[in-house]
Write a protein that holds these residues in place. Sequence first.
Motif, PDB file in Angstrom:
ATOM      1  N   THR A 214      63.282  35.718  27.238  1.00 64.13           N
ATOM      2  CA  THR A 214      62.683  35.448  28.547  1.00 64.13           C
ATOM      3  C   THR A 214      63.157  36.483  29.568  1.00 64.13           C
ATOM      4  OG1 THR A 214      62.478  33.749  30.251  1.00 64.13           O
ATOM      5  CG2 THR A 214      64.538  33.784  29.118  1.00 64.13           C
ATOM      6  N   ASP A 215      62.544  36.491  30.711  1.00 60.02           N
ATOM      7  CA  ASP A 215      62.930  37.422  31.765  1.00 60.02           C
ATOM      8  C   ASP A 215      64.377  37.153  32.199  1.00 60.02           C
ATOM      9  OD1 ASP A 215      62.299  39.305  34.017  1.00 60.02           O
ATOM     10  OD2 ASP A 215      62.860  37.511  35.135  1.00 60.02           O
ATOM     11  N   TYR A 216      65.135  38.218  32.425  1.00 62.07           N
ATOM     12  CA  TYR A 216      66.571  38.044  32.717  1.00 62.07           C
ATOM     13  C   TYR A 216      66.822  37.186  33.959  1.00 62.07           C
ATOM     14  CZ  TYR A 216      66.301  41.611  36.406  1.00 62.07           C
ATOM     15  OH  TYR A 216      65.987  42.296  37.553  1.00 62.07           O
ATOM     16  N   LYS A 217      65.915  37.303  34.957  1.00 67.78           N
ATOM     17  CA  LYS A 217      66.154  36.541  36.199  1.00 67.78           C
ATOM     18  C   LYS A 217      65.949  35.053  35.950  1.00 67.78           C
ATOM     19  CE  LYS A 217      64.167  39.828  39.060  1.00 67.78           C
ATOM     20  NZ  LYS A 217      63.158  40.131  40.013  1.00 67.78           N
TER      21      LYS A 217
ATOM     22  N   LEU B  69      74.566  43.219  30.511  1.00 67.53           N
ATOM     23  CA  LEU B  69      73.150  43.616  30.491  1.00 67.53           C
ATOM     24  C   LEU B  69      72.975  45.014  29.915  1.00 67.53           C
ATOM     25  CD1 LEU B  69      73.575  42.200  33.691  1.00 67.53           C
ATOM     26  CD2 LEU B  69      71.156  42.003  33.186  1.00 67.53           C
ATOM     27  N   ASP B  70      71.945  45.155  29.108  1.00 67.55           N
ATOM     28  CA  ASP B  70      71.582  46.454  28.543  1.00 67.55           C
ATOM     29  C   ASP B  70      70.088  46.649  28.842  1.00 67.55           C
ATOM     30  OD1 ASP B  70      71.485  48.772  27.100  1.00 67.55           O
ATOM     31  OD2 ASP B  70      71.556  47.807  25.128  1.00 67.55           O
ATOM     32  N   PRO B  71      69.765  46.995  30.081  1.00 64.42           N
ATOM     33  CA  PRO B  71      68.352  47.009  30.504  1.00 64.42           C
ATOM     34  C   PRO B  71      67.609  48.238  29.966  1.00 64.42           C
ATOM     35  CG  PRO B  71      69.727  47.854  32.253  1.00 64.42           C
ATOM     36  CD  PRO B  71      70.665  47.439  31.160  1.00 64.42           C
ATOM     37  N   PRO B  72      66.285  48.243  30.074  1.00 63.83           N
ATOM     38  CA  PRO B  72      65.532  49.443  29.705  1.00 63.83           C
ATOM     39  C   PRO B  72      66.003  50.627  30.550  1.00 63.83           C
ATOM     40  CG  PRO B  72      64.061  47.595  30.072  1.00 63.83           C
ATOM     41  CD  PRO B  72      65.417  47.169  30.552  1.00 63.83           C
TER      42      PRO B  72
HETATM   43  C1  LIG Z   1      68.024  49.105  26.141  1.00 66.05           C
HETATM   44  S1  LIG Z   1      67.077  47.786  25.419  1.00 66.05           S
HETATM   45  C2  LIG Z   1      68.285  46.695  24.817  1.00 66.05           C
HETATM   46  C3  LIG Z   1      68.749  47.110  23.459  1.00 66.05           C
HETATM   47  C4  LIG Z   1      69.679  46.144  22.785  1.00 66.05           C
HETATM   48  N1  LIG Z   1      70.835  45.830  23.603  1.00 66.05           N
HETATM   49  C5  LIG Z   1      70.117  46.745  21.464  1.00 66.05           C
HETATM   50  O1  LIG Z   1      71.278  47.163  21.343  1.00 66.05           O
HETATM   51  O2  LIG Z   1      69.300  46.801  20.548  1.00 66.05           O
HETATM   52  C6  LIG Z   1      66.388  46.968  26.818  1.00 66.05           C
HETATM   53  C7  LIG Z   1      65.687  45.651  26.487  1.00 66.05           C
HETATM   54  O3  LIG Z   1      65.317  44.959  27.706  1.00 66.05           O
HETATM   55  C8  LIG Z   1      64.133  44.227  27.451  1.00 66.05           C
HETATM   56  N2  LIG Z   1      63.509  43.852  28.760  1.00 66.05           N
HETATM   57  C9  LIG Z   1      62.576  44.515  29.487  1.00 66.05           C
HETATM   58  N3  LIG Z   1      62.280  43.852  30.622  1.00 66.05           N
HETATM   59  C10 LIG Z   1      63.034  42.737  30.626  1.00 66.05           C
HETATM   60  C11 LIG Z   1      63.173  41.642  31.520  1.00 66.05           C
HETATM   61  N4  LIG Z   1      62.477  41.581  32.665  1.00 66.05           N
HETATM   62  N5  LIG Z   1      64.046  40.655  31.208  1.00 66.05           N
HETATM   63  C12 LIG Z   1      64.766  40.711  30.073  1.00 66.05           C
HETATM   64  N6  LIG Z   1      64.686  41.727  29.176  1.00 66.05           N
HETATM   65  C13 LIG Z   1      63.833  42.726  29.441  1.00 66.05           C
HETATM   66  C14 LIG Z   1      63.298  45.180  26.623  1.00 66.05           C
HETATM   67  O4  LIG Z   1      62.330  44.470  25.902  1.00 66.05           O
HETATM   68  C15 LIG Z   1      64.374  45.806  25.702  1.00 66.05           C
HETATM   69  O5  LIG Z   1      64.481  45.078  24.519  1.00 66.05           O
END
Ligand SMILES: C[S@@+](CC[C@H](N)C(=O)[O-])C[C@H]1O[C@@H](n2cnc3c(N)ncnc32)[C@H](O)[C@@H]1O
Length: 243
Positions: free
Chosen positions: A132-135, A151-154
């Motif tokens: 789900t969305d992080y927020k 957090l590991d965001p895009p």
């Molecule tokens: C850098 S990757 C994470 C990689 C993961 N930590 C790994 O080691 O494989 C960023 C992730 O954030 C997800 N993402 C994008 N928008 C998001 C949102 N609004 N809320 C939560 N996750 C989101 C993407 O789908 C993607 O899987």
Amino acid sequence: MILLHKELGKYANNPKQLIEELYNIIDYYGLSCSYREINVPNELKKKYVKTYYSKYNKDAYLRMRKDYNENKDNVLLLYLLLVYGFNHMIRFNSKGDFNLPVGNVDFNKNVYTALVNYLEFRKNNETIFKNTDYKQFLNNIEFKENDYVFLDPPYLISMSEYNKLWNDKKEIELCTFLDELDEKGIKFGITNLIKHKGKENRTFIEWSKKYNVYNINSNYISFNDNTIKNNSKEIFVTNYKEI
Ligand SMILES: C[S@@+](CC[C@H](N)C(=O)[O-])C[C@H]1O[C@@H](n2cnc3c(N)ncnc32)[C@H](O)[C@@H]1O
């Protein structure tokens, strides 16, 4: 991903059984397994000094990938595709088929240790998976003292598929959201890419100045020549001092 974690978690109390089942699959396909000293022959090692695992395992890996794509019920095959696949990554095409090429690594001591530690963690901790969305996720959590958000965001400045949906507005929203967590006294840690192929993530660089910044040394392997790429800068930012 969640299915894979759920399947592995079933073995939390019985790691031996999982390892045995994995070995059976590895042997069925004839993959190398350096952890058990099922090694690549010396002639191949001499001929392909840097890429011998991928040369040796390619055919077996492709057979395993084909079988997985034909019947996705066997989630342990997916786990082994991650172990033997390129950079241990997970990627599916638009039809939902796993499509990464073979990697240059096999089931070695590190893989074994990571798996056993993972199962130990799963045994001792209740883990809940959400997509789900992080927020939405974080706003519904009642934080307690010493809770921690990682957090590991895009990455705004690199071009993976999931990064294409990310933009400067979302980056600013994320930074603001983290400032709010900080104001509530909740500890967080966040990774990000701040320099890549001549681009800089100025938004994140500026934002990070009020927190603690650590450099990350990542070892991404180049697909073409198996060398380590390092023309990028990744950081880890925390709102607390100790690490
Ligand atoms: C850098 S990757 C994470 C990689 C993961 N930590 C790994 O080691 O494989 C960023 C992730 O954030 C997800 N993402 C994008 N928008 C998001 C949102 N609004 N809320 C939560 N996750 C989101 C993407 O789908 C993607 O899987």
